[in-house]
Design a protein around this motif. Structure first.
Motif, PDB file in Angstrom:
ATOM      1  N   GLU A 128       0.813  -1.216   0.000  1.00 34.75           N
ATOM      2  CA  GLU A 128       0.000   0.000   0.000  1.00 34.75           C
ATOM      3  C   GLU A 128       0.849   1.269   0.000  1.00 34.75           C
ATOM      4  N   GLU A 129       2.059   1.213  -0.592  1.00 32.73           N
ATOM      5  CA  GLU A 129       2.922   2.391  -0.541  1.00 32.73           C
ATOM      6  C   GLU A 129       2.293   3.606  -1.218  1.00 32.73           C
ATOM      7  N   ALA A 130       1.387   3.400  -2.153  1.00 35.74           N
ATOM      8  CA  ALA A 130       0.767   4.523  -2.862  1.00 35.74           C
ATOM      9  C   ALA A 130      -0.264   5.255  -2.016  1.00 35.74           C
ATOM     10  N   THR A 131      -0.797   4.601  -0.995  1.00 37.56           N
ATOM     11  CA  THR A 131      -1.895   5.199  -0.234  1.00 37.56           C
ATOM     12  C   THR A 131      -1.616   5.381   1.247  1.00 37.56           C
ATOM     13  N   ILE A 132      -0.607   4.691   1.782  1.00 39.54           N
ATOM     14  CA  ILE A 132      -0.442   4.648   3.234  1.00 39.54           C
ATOM     15  C   ILE A 132      -0.069   6.005   3.828  1.00 39.54           C
ATOM     16  N   ARG A 133       0.678   6.822   3.102  1.00 41.46           N
ATOM     17  CA  ARG A 133       1.065   8.126   3.659  1.00 41.46           C
ATOM     18  C   ARG A 133      -0.158   8.997   3.926  1.00 41.46           C
ATOM     19  N   ALA A 134      -1.056   9.071   2.952  1.00 40.53           N
ATOM     20  CA  ALA A 134      -2.263   9.877   3.132  1.00 40.53           C
ATOM     21  C   ALA A 134      -3.145   9.297   4.230  1.00 40.53           C
ATOM     22  N   CYS A 135      -3.235   7.982   4.284  1.00 34.59           N
ATOM     23  CA  CYS A 135      -4.018   7.328   5.338  1.00 34.59           C
ATOM     24  C   CYS A 135      -3.499   7.716   6.714  1.00 34.59           C
ATOM     25  N   LEU A 136      -2.195   7.635   6.902  1.00 31.84           N
ATOM     26  CA  LEU A 136      -1.607   7.921   8.209  1.00 31.84           C
ATOM     27  C   LEU A 136      -1.633   9.414   8.544  1.00 31.84           C
ATOM     28  N   ALA A 137      -1.567  10.260   7.538  1.00 36.97           N
ATOM     29  CA  ALA A 137      -1.714  11.696   7.792  1.00 36.97           C
ATOM     30  C   ALA A 137      -3.115  11.977   8.340  1.00 36.97           C
ATOM     31  N   ALA A 138      -4.107  11.267   7.795  1.00 38.20           N
ATOM     32  CA  ALA A 138      -5.481  11.457   8.263  1.00 38.20           C
ATOM     33  C   ALA A 138      -5.662  10.922   9.685  1.00 38.20           C
ATOM     34  N   THR A 139      -5.103   9.747   9.989  1.00 35.74           N
ATOM     35  CA  THR A 139      -5.232   9.225  11.353  1.00 35.74           C
ATOM     36  C   THR A 139      -4.488  10.115  12.339  1.00 35.74           C
ATOM     37  N   ARG A 140      -3.397  10.700  11.897  1.00 35.18           N
ATOM     38  CA  ARG A 140      -2.654  11.626  12.756  1.00 35.18           C
ATOM     39  C   ARG A 140      -3.506  12.837  13.111  1.00 35.18           C
ATOM     40  N   ARG A 141      -4.186  13.411  12.120  1.00 34.35           N
ATOM     41  CA  ARG A 141      -5.059  14.559  12.389  1.00 34.35           C
ATOM     42  C   ARG A 141      -6.172  14.163  13.359  1.00 34.35           C
ATOM     43  N   ALA A 142      -6.734  12.982  13.151  1.00 33.79           N
ATOM     44  CA  ALA A 142      -7.804  12.521  14.041  1.00 33.79           C
ATOM     45  C   ALA A 142      -7.306  12.342  15.470  1.00 33.79           C
ATOM     46  N   SER A 143      -6.049  11.942  15.616  1.00 38.85           N
ATOM     47  CA  SER A 143      -5.498  11.702  16.949  1.00 38.85           C
ATOM     48  C   SER A 143      -5.267  12.984  17.736  1.00 38.85           C
ATOM     49  N   LEU A 144      -5.263  14.112  17.037  1.00 39.40           N
ATOM     50  CA  LEU A 144      -5.006  15.406  17.685  1.00 39.40           C
ATOM     51  C   LEU A 144      -6.283  16.214  17.929  1.00 39.40           C
ATOM     52  N   HIS A 145      -7.439  15.595  17.721  1.00 37.37           N
ATOM     53  CA  HIS A 145      -8.689  16.337  17.877  1.00 37.37           C
ATOM     54  C   HIS A 145      -8.846  16.826  19.316  1.00 37.37           C
ATOM     55  N   PRO A 146      -9.269  18.070  19.505  1.00 35.48           N
ATOM     56  CA  PRO A 146      -9.380  18.637  20.859  1.00 35.48           C
ATOM     57  C   PRO A 146     -10.284  17.821  21.789  1.00 35.48           C
ATOM     58  N   ALA A 147     -11.303  17.160  21.236  1.00 35.05           N
ATOM     59  CA  ALA A 147     -12.236  16.409  22.081  1.00 35.05           C
ATOM     60  C   ALA A 147     -11.570  15.214  22.764  1.00 35.05           C
ATOM     61  N   LEU A 148     -10.408  14.802  22.273  1.00 39.38           N
ATOM     62  CA  LEU A 148      -9.691  13.691  22.902  1.00 39.38           C
ATOM     63  C   LEU A 148      -8.906  14.145  24.124  1.00 39.38           C
ATOM     64  N   ALA A 149      -8.855  15.450  24.336  1.00 37.99           N
ATOM     65  CA  ALA A 149      -8.230  16.031  25.534  1.00 37.99           C
ATOM     66  C   ALA A 149      -6.793  15.562  25.729  1.00 37.99           C
ATOM     67  N   GLY A 150      -6.079  15.397  24.639  1.00 43.07           N
ATOM     68  CA  GLY A 150      -4.662  15.044  24.727  1.00 43.07           C
ATOM     69  C   GLY A 150      -4.384  13.586  25.008  1.00 43.07           C
ATOM     70  N   GLU A 151      -5.414  12.738  25.016  1.00 47.11           N
ATOM     71  CA  GLU A 151      -5.175  11.316  25.268  1.00 47.11           C
ATOM     72  C   GLU A 151      -4.238  10.745  24.199  1.00 47.11           C
ATOM     73  N   LYS A 152      -3.333   9.897  24.605  1.00 47.16           N
ATOM     74  CA  LYS A 152      -2.376   9.310  23.686  1.00 47.16           C
ATOM     75  C   LYS A 152      -3.080   8.419  22.674  1.00 47.16           C
ATOM     76  N   VAL A 153      -2.651   8.522  21.419  1.00 46.37           N
ATOM     77  CA  VAL A 153      -3.158   7.666  20.350  1.00 46.37           C
ATOM     78  C   VAL A 153      -1.971   7.032  19.642  1.00 46.37           C
ATOM     79  N   GLU A 154      -2.014   5.729  19.490  1.00 46.50           N
ATOM     80  CA  GLU A 154      -0.964   5.018  18.769  1.00 46.50           C
ATOM     81  C   GLU A 154      -1.576   4.302  17.571  1.00 46.50           C
ATOM     82  N   THR A 155      -0.865   4.378  16.431  1.00 47.87           N
ATOM     83  CA  THR A 155      -1.303   3.718  15.209  1.00 47.87           C
ATOM     84  C   THR A 155      -0.308   2.634  14.846  1.00 47.87           C
ATOM     85  N   ILE A 156      -0.823   1.452  14.518  1.00 46.06           N
ATOM     86  CA  ILE A 156       0.039   0.359  14.081  1.00 46.06           C
ATOM     87  C   ILE A 156      -0.375  -0.086  12.691  1.00 46.06           C
TER      88      ILE A 156
END
Length: 236
Positions: A11-39
């Motif tokens: 998935e080298e053609a798509t994984i960067r955009a996918c992970l950029a999106a999960t990264r943005r989701a992990s920083l949402h203010p409603a999560l109140a800074g809770e740690k998010v890990e992606t594997i």
């Protein structure tokens, strides 16, 4: 901690955009800074998917199974071992919304089954308009739907353990898990609030999955247009 599992096979053609999106989701203010890990679970990859994932600061684990059920299970177990209280699942060809995790957790339930949308039907060439119309007419993108997608699924750690986790199935592993969760008495939200956009690619990674369903839908629409059997089936 919240964990995100992304199975990937070449998935080298798509994984960067996918992970950029999960990264943005992990920083949402409603999560109140809770740690998010992606594997990212690298399943028999022969390209640079792992390199790209590592550059995006995702955890990676490698298996050689060509089995999406095993890939999701391995990723889930790795994150549970690291202390995840909530597991969110998506796919490498999918872009989750900025409030994806926040929307899952806001539903205050043990399981969240979300819907998918498609922004680009062009991989289907001249059949793109036909398929887009079919999808719009048969897919229930609303609250109370009954779709199950590994690209948009969330489950509490406790419920996941109670249901026994993902079975090692080559396809429909998500449906089997949700069935097991329901049988275990878990509360399930069938919601269109957590948003994701997935691809309409024609090269299916898992036979019987979303891409296969789209191809079957195209074949059915073409048959109907040629005077074949009527009654279009919905894309699961």
């Amino acid at each position: 901690m919240i964990g995100i599992v992304v199975p990937a096979h070449d998935e080298e053609a798509t994984i960067r955009a996918c992970l950029a999106a999960t990264r943005r989701a992990s920083l949402h203010p409603a999560l109140a800074g809770e740690k998010v890990e992606t594997i990212v679970v690298l399943d028999a990859c022969t390209d640079a998917t792992g390199v790209v994932a590592a550059c995006c600061d995702a955890l990676t684990v490698t298996i050689r199974a060509r089995n999406v059920g095993m890939a999701r299970a391995v990723g889930a177990e790795a994150l549970l071992a690291r202390g995840a209280r909530w597991l969110a699942f998506t796919d490498a060809d999918t872009l989750v919304s900025e409030d994806w995790l926040a929307a899952q957790l806001a539903l205050q339930t043990e399981v969240v089954c979300g819907t998918v949308s498609v922004a680009d039907w062009s991989p289907h060439g001249g059949n793109a308009g036909l398929l887009a119309a079919h999808f719009g007419a048969t897919y229930a993108d609303r609250e109370g739907h009954r779709h199950v997608h590994g690209a948009n699924l969330g489950v509490s750690a406790a419920a996941y353990r109670r249901a026994g986790g993902f079975r090692h199935l080559a396809c429909s592993e998500d449906v089997a898990l949700v069935r097991a969760l329901a049988d275990a008495g878990c509360s399930i939200a069938w919601s269109a609030l957590p948003r994701v956009v997935t691809s309409a690619r024609t090269d299916a990674r898992a036979e019987g999955g979303f891409a296969t369903a789209l191809l079957h839908a195209v074949a059915q629409r073409l048959a109907e247009a040629a005077g074949g059997p009527s009654g279009a089936a919905a894309v699961a």
